[in-house]
Each structure stands twice: as structure tokens, then as C-alpha cells.
Scaffold this motif. Structure first.
Motif, PDB file in Angstrom:
ATOM      1  N   UNK A  73      12.142   9.321   1.772  1.00  0.00           N
ATOM      2  CA  UNK A  73      12.636   7.765   2.534  1.00  0.00           C
ATOM      3  C   UNK A  73      12.693   6.829   1.433  1.00  0.00           C
ATOM      4  N   UNK A  74      13.015   6.051   2.021  1.00  0.00           N
ATOM      5  CA  UNK A  74      13.664   4.350   1.618  1.00  0.00           C
ATOM      6  C   UNK A  74      13.949   3.486   2.378  1.00  0.00           C
ATOM      7  N   UNK A  75      12.394   2.675   1.991  1.00  0.00           N
ATOM      8  CA  UNK A  75      11.857   1.701   2.768  1.00  0.00           C
ATOM      9  C   UNK A  75      12.227  -0.224   2.659  1.00  0.00           C
ATOM     10  N   UNK A  76      12.116  -0.738   3.054  1.00  0.00           N
ATOM     11  CA  UNK A  76      11.611  -2.439   2.489  1.00  0.00           C
ATOM     12  C   UNK A  76      10.184  -2.305   2.317  1.00  0.00           C
ATOM     13  N   UNK A  77       9.788  -3.469   2.143  1.00  0.00           N
ATOM     14  CA  UNK A  77       8.120  -3.609   1.625  1.00  0.00           C
ATOM     15  C   UNK A  77       7.734  -3.909   3.506  1.00  0.00           C
ATOM     16  N   UNK A  78       8.468  -4.910   4.538  1.00  0.00           N
ATOM     17  CA  UNK A  78       7.809  -4.522   5.424  1.00  0.00           C
ATOM     18  C   UNK A  78       8.152  -3.967   6.059  1.00  0.00           C
ATOM     19  N   UNK A  79       8.865  -2.932   5.713  1.00  0.00           N
ATOM     20  CA  UNK A  79       8.775  -1.007   6.789  1.00  0.00           C
ATOM     21  C   UNK A  79       7.614  -0.320   5.884  1.00  0.00           C
ATOM     22  N   UNK A  80       7.435  -0.827   4.820  1.00  0.00           N
ATOM     23  CA  UNK A  80       6.544   0.361   4.299  1.00  0.00           C
ATOM     24  C   UNK A  80       5.374   0.676   4.455  1.00  0.00           C
ATOM     25  N   UNK A 140       0.500  -1.351  -0.241  1.00  0.00           N
ATOM     26  CA  UNK A 140       0.163  -0.031   0.234  1.00  0.00           C
ATOM     27  C   UNK A 140       0.973   1.168   0.011  1.00  0.00           C
ATOM     28  N   UNK A 141       0.377   2.185  -0.395  1.00  0.00           N
ATOM     29  CA  UNK A 141       0.919   3.549  -0.577  1.00  0.00           C
ATOM     30  C   UNK A 141       1.009   4.550   0.493  1.00  0.00           C
ATOM     31  N   UNK A 142       1.802   4.616   1.073  1.00  0.00           N
ATOM     32  CA  UNK A 142       2.158   5.713   2.443  1.00  0.00           C
ATOM     33  C   UNK A 142       0.814   6.320   2.463  1.00  0.00           C
ATOM     34  N   UNK A 185       7.296 -14.963   1.673  1.00  0.00           N
ATOM     35  CA  UNK A 185       7.012 -13.640   1.313  1.00  0.00           C
ATOM     36  C   UNK A 185       8.165 -12.405   2.291  1.00  0.00           C
ATOM     37  N   UNK A 186       8.389 -13.232   3.140  1.00  0.00           N
ATOM     38  CA  UNK A 186       9.291 -12.928   3.818  1.00  0.00           C
ATOM     39  C   UNK A 186      10.085 -12.265   2.611  1.00  0.00           C
ATOM     40  N   UNK A 187      11.297 -13.530   2.097  1.00  0.00           N
ATOM     41  CA  UNK A 187      11.908 -12.600   1.086  1.00  0.00           C
ATOM     42  C   UNK A 187      11.686 -11.442   0.551  1.00  0.00           C
ATOM     43  N   UNK A 188      10.446 -11.982   0.154  1.00  0.00           N
ATOM     44  CA  UNK A 188      10.195 -10.785  -1.611  1.00  0.00           C
ATOM     45  C   UNK A 188       9.920  -9.128  -0.512  1.00  0.00           C
ATOM     46  N   UNK A 189       9.593  -9.632   0.979  1.00  0.00           N
ATOM     47  CA  UNK A 189       8.924  -8.263   1.541  1.00  0.00           C
ATOM     48  C   UNK A 189      10.942  -7.134   2.202  1.00  0.00           C
ATOM     49  N   UNK A 224      11.315   1.014  -1.548  1.00  0.00           N
ATOM     50  CA  UNK A 224       9.819   1.426  -2.053  1.00  0.00           C
ATOM     51  C   UNK A 224      11.018   3.309  -1.842  1.00  0.00           C
ATOM     52  N   UNK A 225      11.121   4.408  -2.797  1.00  0.00           N
ATOM     53  CA  UNK A 225      11.911   5.592  -2.285  1.00  0.00           C
ATOM     54  C   UNK A 225      10.388   6.492  -2.700  1.00  0.00           C
ATOM     55  N   UNK A 226      10.622   7.395  -1.236  1.00  0.00           N
ATOM     56  CA  UNK A 226       9.505   8.650  -2.274  1.00  0.00           C
ATOM     57  C   UNK A 226      10.021   9.882  -1.292  1.00  0.00           C
ATOM     58  N   UNK A 227       9.376  11.153  -1.571  1.00  0.00           N
ATOM     59  CA  UNK A 227       9.545  12.430  -1.337  1.00  0.00           C
ATOM     60  C   UNK A 227       8.622  12.602  -1.341  1.00  0.00           C
ATOM     61  N   UNK A 228       8.584  13.199  -0.147  1.00  0.00           N
ATOM     62  CA  UNK A 228       6.921  14.299   0.708  1.00  0.00           C
ATOM     63  C   UNK A 228       7.701  15.397   1.000  1.00  0.00           C
TER      64      UNK A 228
END
Length: 430
Positions: A420-427, A334-336, A396-400, A405-409
Motif C-alpha cells: 500500500x502507498x499512501x500520503x501523509x494525509x491518508x496514513x 503514526x505507523x499503521x 501542514x497541508x502541503x507536507x501531508x 509512505x509505502x508498506x507491505x502487509x
């Protein structure tokens, strides 16, 4: 000559291409849509598979449909249920009657009906004005879940832990022209149901069923990946990770709920929370669940869009045994919740090389503006399969861990931009 099937289409339905795959080869489809930006955009595609009638009047729709001599009517959209019921009534075609549609689409009416039938007793209070707030909190207690009475996709759904903050949310939501799926709709405050720990999986499931002449037949119980705050979904899979006894209790609760709401025909998608005290009902949906047809096609070779269409036409189509086979999954991100710009997604090629992944599909590209909010807006989806749910959890754990994902806020115009740059698990924390 093929039978004529009316398909009432709206935003949130199965994609027109998927509807065509399920129906167009064996039925004569006629599409009905209400005027809206989404349906206008989809009309050229729908028209490739059959005539399209666009009108906001059920009476006009029925008048224009009668020359086609329709044999049945179906919809795959939550938004379209009420309009579909009105059109079906005008044409004297089998479908949910108006009271049943009311119970399926209004979360307060649904809770009231289930309570009256002795099926489930989740505390719930309707909020039409801010003056209802104090009584609602007194009835449900806190924490509680605040959401539109007519809603979907986690839109405007919040966990409320503070009385004052909750009142401000109520004021803001009621001031919106369309807080949920209908203009001027009310809200509901529901008792929060704490879930039990299922390790790598979510604390809820959904039961997928077909109803014919009031007889409920389960197709599968769908397992879920954990939600991210406040109530955003991150994926689903077949079969569920539940032990047999708990799965049977969830199925029984879903069956009793569907029957209590008066559903006589069609697909149902019933969401169940897995609490320390046993399964509790989240809600019953009187239509195909999102992403469920794709799982069914891969796992069973069964097209649920076709099954619903044939059921609407009164055909006696056999269904397979309840699914408990190989694990098939859909994992999405999901998007932030904050408005942002997507700068890029990394790790895609590595994920594609994972033996358990069969497809990676992006829904947003670098430079896309993301509006934020608590509704579920998917950035991408990863599909795959595994011998069982234990191996699925590893994939699923390996994919996450691999996707990044990199975003500008920029929280307001002219404010400094942060990245901000986060993994799928942190998104999900964003």
C-alpha cells in the motif's frame, strides 16, 4: 558548589541528551532508574552526565543517594512518578505526596477526585474484572472510551460502540500481564466527549503549567493537529488556534483540575477536549508533556527541563508571559494499526525545501518491521514555523500531500503480501 538534583529516569521521559542540556551545566545530577530493558540501554548515556543508581527498591535507592546529600528530586516520566514519590518520601525531599501521585496516575482516582471537587463530571467506571462491564456501560453509555487505568501514549485505548465487542476487548486487555503502565492494572470506561469542528486542527488542546507552592502559572496552551483513529496523535503547535475567551475557559478548567488533585509543585500537562458545550477535561498529567520542551525552547527560549529542575530545588525562577506569538509546530506520522514492513518514505527532499519546514527527522527506515496496534508509534517528525496558525495550516497541508509512505502487509504467517502507498494525509486510515 552546584546543588545536587536527583533525576528519576524511566521510559517515556525526555531524552537523556535533552535532560543533560537542561540540567548538567548548572546542577550536579544523580540518576535513579528501576531495572528495565530501556533503562539498561540508556545507562551508558546517562552515566556521561552523572552517577546512575539502578534498583527497584525505593529504600535502597534512598540509602545509596544519601551520601550525595541531595537538595531536590525531579522526574520527567509518567512511569517514574510513583517510584519518584517513594524515593522522595524516604529522603524527605519535596515532591508529589503518595495520594497526589495516585490521583495523577490512576485515571479512575483522578475522575473521582475531580467529581468530588465539582470541577468536571465526565462519567467514568472502573473495570477490574469482566463482571464490571455491564455496570460500566450502564453508567457511561455508548459510545465510550476504554483504556487502562494507568496508561499513556494511547496504548490499548479504544472507542467502543458495541456492547459485545467492548466485552471482548475487556477480556483481552485484562488477560494481558500489563494492559497499561503497571502489571495487572485495571481498566476504565469513560463517557465519550464529542469534539467541535476546528477545521484543519484537532478538537483538543493541552495546557502547560508550572506549579510552585500550589500556585499555578500557565506557560502556553498547545494546539493539536487532528487525531487519527482510534486516538493517535499527529502533532502539536504553539500557540493554540483558540479565540481568547475559549482559551481562557480551557486554562481555568486546567487550573481548577490541577488544584483539585493536590499538586503543589512541578510541571503539569493538562489535556482538554473542545466540545460544542465548552471545554471538558481529558486528563491531568503531573509531568512535562511529550515534545513540549522543544516547542518552548524555540518559541520562548525557555528550557522547561531546567525550569522543572530549578523548581524542584526551590529556586524562584521567573517565567515569561503566557505565550501568544509566532507559530511553531511538530507534525508526525503514526505507523499503521496493522503489522507491516515499511518499504520507504518518498517526498522527503521536497518537504525539506518548504520554506516553513526547519527539520525533517525519520524514526524508521526502509525494511523496519512495525508491530501494529493502537498506540502512537511515530515514523518521522516534521518541525517548522510560520507567522501565525493560519499559515501553519497551509504548511501542514502541503507536507501531508507531499510525503508518501509505502508498506507491505501480511496479516498472518504464510499469507499473501499486499502493498500500500499512501500520503501523509491518508496514513491515519491504515
Amino acid at each position: 558548589m552546584p546543588k545536587t538534583l536527583i533525576v528519576v529516569y524511566a521510559d517515556g521521559a525526555a531524552h537523556p541528551g535533552d535532560i543533560a542540556v537542561g540540567l548538567a551545566s548548572w546542577a550536579r545530577c544523580v540518576f535513579v532508574t528501576e531495572p528495565a530493558d530501556h533503562t539498561r540501554a540508556m545507562e551508558p548515556l546517562l552515566s556521561q552526565f552523572g552517577p546512575v543508581i539502578t534498583t527497584g527498591s525505593a529504600a535502597e535507592a534512598a540509602a545509596r543517594l544519601r551520601p550525595y546529600v541531595p537538595d531536590g528530586l525531579v522526574t520527567y516520566s509518567e512511569r517514574a512518578l510513583r517510584f519518584a514519590a517513594e524515593v522522595a518520601s524516604a529522603l524527605e525531599l519535596p515532591f508529589h505526596d503518595r495520594p497526589t501521585v495516585g490521583r495523577l496516575t490512576d485515571k479512575w482516582l483522578q475522575r473521582d477526585a475531580l467529581r468530588a471537587a465539582g470541577v468536571d463530571t465526565v462519567r467514568c467506571h472502573r473495570i477490574a474484572t469482566e463482571n464490571d462491564w455491564a455496570r460500566a456501560v450502564a453508567d457511561t453509555g455508548l459510545p465510550a472510551v476504554l483504556k487502562p487505568a494507568h496508561g499513556g501514549g494511547s496504548r490499548n485505548t479504544f472507542l467502543v460502540t458495541d456492547v459485545g465487542e467492548g466485552l471482548e476487548l475487556v477480556r483481552g486487555l485484562l488477560s494481558e500481564e500489563r494492559p497499561g503502565l503497571v502489571a495487572g492494572g485495571a481498566l476504565v470506561l469513560e463517557e465519550y466527549l464529542p469534539g467541535r469542528d476546528l477545521g484543519p486542527f484537532g478538537d483538543y488542546v493541552s495546557v502547560e503549567s508550572i506549579v510552585r507552592q500550589g500556585q499555578v502559572t500557565d506557560i502556553a496552551v498547545t494546539g493539536k493537529f487532528p487525531m487519527v483513529p482510534p486516538f493517535r496523535e499527529t502533532g502539536r503547535f504553539w500557540p493554540s488556534p483558540l479565540e481568547y475567551e475559549e482559551e481562557e475557559r480551557a486554562r481555568e478548567l486546567a487550573r481548577r483540575s490541577v488544584e483539585a488533585l493536590g499538586v503543589r509543585s512541578g510541571l503539569t500537562h493538562t489535556e482538554i477536549k473542545l466540545t460544542p458545550d465548552g471545554p471538558r477535561l481529558i486528563e491531568v498529567n503531573g509531568r512535562l508533556g511529550g515534545g513540549i520542551n522543544e516547542l518552548s525552547v524555540r518559541a520562548l527560549g525557555l528550557n522547561l527541563i531546567e525550569l522543572a529542575g530549578r523548581t524542584a530545588l526551590g529556586e524562584a525562577v521567573p517565567t515569561p508571559d503566557f505565550y501568544r506569538g509566532r507559530a511553531y509546530f511538530q507534525l508526525f506520522h503514526p505507523a499503521p494499526r496493522r503489522a507491516s514492513t515499511l518499504l520507504g518514505i518518498e517526498g522527503v527532499e521536497e518537504v525539506k525545501r518548504n520554506a516553513g519546514v526547519t527539520l525533517y527527522r525519520p524514526y524508521a527506515k526502509a525494511g523496519a518491521r512495525l508491530p501494529g496496534g493502537v498506540q502512537t508509534q511515530e515514523l518521522d517528525i516534521v518541525m517548522g514555523e510560520a507567522p501565525d496558525v493560519t499559515e501553519l495550516a497551509t504548511i501542514a497541508k502541503e507536507v501531508e500531500a507531499t510525503l508518501r509512505y509505502r508498506f507491505a502487509f501480511a496479516d498472518e504467517p504464510g499469507a499473501a503480501v499486499t502493498e500500500s502507498s499512501v500520503t501523509g494525509a491518508e496514513l491515519g486510515a491504515l
